[in-house]
Scaffold this motif. Structure first.
Motif, short mmCIF file in Angstrom:
data_model
loop_
_atom_site.label_atom_id
_atom_site.label_comp_id
_atom_site.label_asym_id
_atom_site.label_seq_id
_atom_site.Cartn_x
_atom_site.Cartn_y
_atom_site.Cartn_z
N GLY A 90 -1.95 -12.00 1.00
CA GLY A 90 -2.92 -12.22 2.06
C GLY A 90 -2.31 -12.56 3.39
N GLU A 344 -3.62 -8.15 -11.33
CA GLU A 344 -3.33 -8.70 -10.01
C GLU A 344 -3.03 -7.59 -9.03
N THR A 348 -7.41 -12.54 -10.00
CA THR A 348 -7.53 -13.96 -9.63
C THR A 348 -8.70 -14.21 -8.67
N PRO A 349 -8.83 -13.48 -7.55
CA PRO A 349 -9.97 -13.77 -6.67
C PRO A 349 -11.32 -13.49 -7.32
N GLU A 352 -11.96 -16.52 -9.48
CA GLU A 352 -12.28 -17.68 -8.64
C GLU A 352 -13.70 -17.59 -8.11
N GLN A 353 -14.11 -16.39 -7.68
CA GLN A 353 -15.46 -16.21 -7.16
C GLN A 353 -16.49 -16.44 -8.25
N ARG A 368 -14.06 -15.84 -1.51
CA ARG A 368 -12.63 -16.10 -1.67
C ARG A 368 -11.85 -15.10 -0.81
N PRO A 369 -10.72 -15.52 -0.24
CA PRO A 369 -9.97 -14.61 0.64
C PRO A 369 -9.64 -13.26 0.00
N GLY A 370 -9.27 -13.28 -1.29
CA GLY A 370 -8.95 -12.03 -1.97
C GLY A 370 -10.15 -11.12 -2.10
N ILE A 371 -11.33 -11.70 -2.27
CA ILE A 371 -12.57 -10.91 -2.32
C ILE A 371 -12.82 -10.26 -0.96
N ARG A 372 -12.63 -11.03 0.09
CA ARG A 372 -12.84 -10.49 1.44
C ARG A 372 -11.91 -9.31 1.70
#
Length: 483
Positions: A90, A344, A348-349, A352-353, A368-372
């Motif tokens: 990220g 991965e 992980t995101p 988390e979401q 979550r940043p990874g979702i975005r």
């Protein structure tokens, strides 16, 4: 009788210890195990992975030193590593490795004595994979292309066959069907493996599967019967559950169905496993456990270590009753994201979401940043359709060009290329990475129970004014002195 020679690769020191010991296996511990595995007749031993690099650096260890020391102690053993072209850090320019950086990364592995490399791009983007696979072959590395397995209607046997052919055309010497979530069943293998074999022709097919649903060993046996060439396994102490099938159990089962395992010395395997058992006993690491069959993994599809973390956390958080709700929510979010494979940097995101939603947060109230990043499309084209409302909310993103070695050198004057690469690939700021890379204590200390207890008390002492332990024929007293 099956006449082709089965290739066994041990992944105990990477995926096995990740799933069973939460990545706590230090460099000295790994060296104690690998020196016992040398001479077992394995096709290869996996000595490195992206997760392992991050774990080593977080402990202040030099991940390259293990490979160097292992090569000195196991001169004849074939070493394998895994690289993922998507890092998921990220940070600007680091979500995807450039061909230039990936090639330099491969050069370092080759220079350190690694002979095989699994190259993974979770979205199987041939434009990214082809130049890296070809670079591996130029470096005389055996280039294995990963084909992530996903349990979803859009990923049919025909689709997998097309992807396998494309990977061979891109330069793969072998293709690995990689089932990190342990979702394969004997029924699916019965149609998928023949489809892949037909698509690959003379190119060998390997299988990496896990034991989330307890079907892993049965899947492996059926896959070998159908002509799979290579299997990833783990020592019994680091097998089963979210890990790989146990090599000792597989060999025993294969003897019953008359499939040869030529060249394996199981006495050497048992000796290495005894060392791993001793480490677990001394360090208080959990024992490997078989999981019972459950349908939840087919919904959440979490890969190894994430599934293991989930199962460990459920009793502690009192969320056992929420497991199915969490699994369903993972599936819903994954579909909203365009149905990426649950590996991965996507797994992980998404997990988390899902935890946020199950805990009571309104769906997507926070992202979550990874979702975005997934919704913004920075990783490239996804197999399914991204949720239009979320896409409108976060907008699109002009994909940053992955950093080249020249850019890394400009941004980190004074550092070595090896330090630059290690920090970049592992998501560490080069300024926070010791330079030169830190040395590791290469001898594992086998402590007595008394010494282990004393060491544990010393680690806790800063939090207490005094500590006292008393037992039969023993008393330990620690006292903080003022001044």
């Amino acid at each position: 009788m099956n006449t082709h020679a089965v290739r066994f690769t041990d992944a105990s020191l990477t995926d096995g210890q990740n799933a069973v010991w939460s990545g706590a296996m230090s460099t000295p511990m790994r060296l104690d195990v690998i020196r016992r595995l040398d001479g077992a007749g394995l096709t290869a031993i996996e000595v490195s992975s992206p997760a392992l690099f991050t774990q080593c650096l977080a402990r202040g260890e030099n991940p390259w030193q293990f490979i160097e020391a292992a090569r000195e102690q196991c001169p004849q053993t074939v070493f394998r590593t895994t690289i993922n072209l998507m890092t998921g850090h990220g940070k600007h320019g680091t979500d995807i490795l450039s061909t230039d950086v990936a090639t330099h990364w491969l050069k370092e592995f080759a220079a350190h004595g690694v002979q095989q490399v699994i190259v993974m791009d979770p979205l199987i983007a041939i434009a990214r994979l082809a130049p890296v696979l070809q670079a591996a072959r130029r470096l005389e590395l055996s280039a294995i292309a990963a084909l992530p397995f996903v349990e979803d209607a859009i990923y049919s046997d025909a689709w997998y066959g097309e992807q396998a052919r494309a990977l061979v055309m891109a330069g793969a010497a072998r293709v690995m069907l990689r089932d990190e979530s342990g979702l394969l069943t004997p029924d699916r293998v019965a149609t998928l493996i023949p489809a892949l074999k037909a698509a690959l022709g003379d190119t060998p097919l390997d299988l990496h599967t896990r034991c989330h649903t307890a079907l892993g060993p049965m899947v492996v046996l059926e896959a070998l019967r159908l002509g799979v060439d290579g299997i990833d396994t783990a020592l019994p102490s680091l097998a089963n559950g979210a890990s790989l099938p146990s090599i000792t159990n597989l060999v025993r089962a294969l003897s019953l169905i008359d499939i040869a395992t030529n060249g394996l010395d199981m006495s050497v395997v048992r000796s290495a496993n005894a060392v791993a058992d001793d480490i677990a006993e001394r360090e208080g690491f959990p024992r490997a456990e078989c999981w019972v069959f459950d349908l939840a993994p087919y919904a959440h599809q979490l890969p190894g270590e994430l599934a293991a973390d989930l199962m460990r956390s459920l009793p502690d958080t009192g969320r056992n009753r929420h497991l199915n709700a969490f699994a369903v929510e993972c599936d819903r979010i994954r579909r909203d994201m365009g149905t990426p494979p649950m590996v991965e940097p996507f797994a992980t995101p998404i997990a988390e979401q899902a935890h946020l939603h199950v805990a009571g947060m309104p769906r997507y109230a926070q992202l979550r940043p990874g979702i975005r990043r997934l919704v913004q499309g920075i990783y490239g084209s996804l197999p399914g359709v991204v949720n239009a409302e979320l896409q409108c909310r976060v907008g699109t993103f002009e994909v940053c060009k992955p950093a080249t070695m020249e850019a890394l050198r400009e941004n980190t004057p004074g550092a070595t290329d090896l330090a630059r690469l290690t920090a970049h690939v592992s998501g560490f700021n080069i300024k926070n990475l010791p330079h030169p890379l830190p040395p590791a204590q290469l001898r594992y200390q086998t402590l007595s129970p008394f010494e282990t207890l004393a060491r544990g008390l010393l680690e806790r002492l800063p939090h207490y004014a005094s500590l006292r332990v008393k037992g039969p024929d023993m008393e330990i007293v620690y006292q903080q002195l003022e001044g």
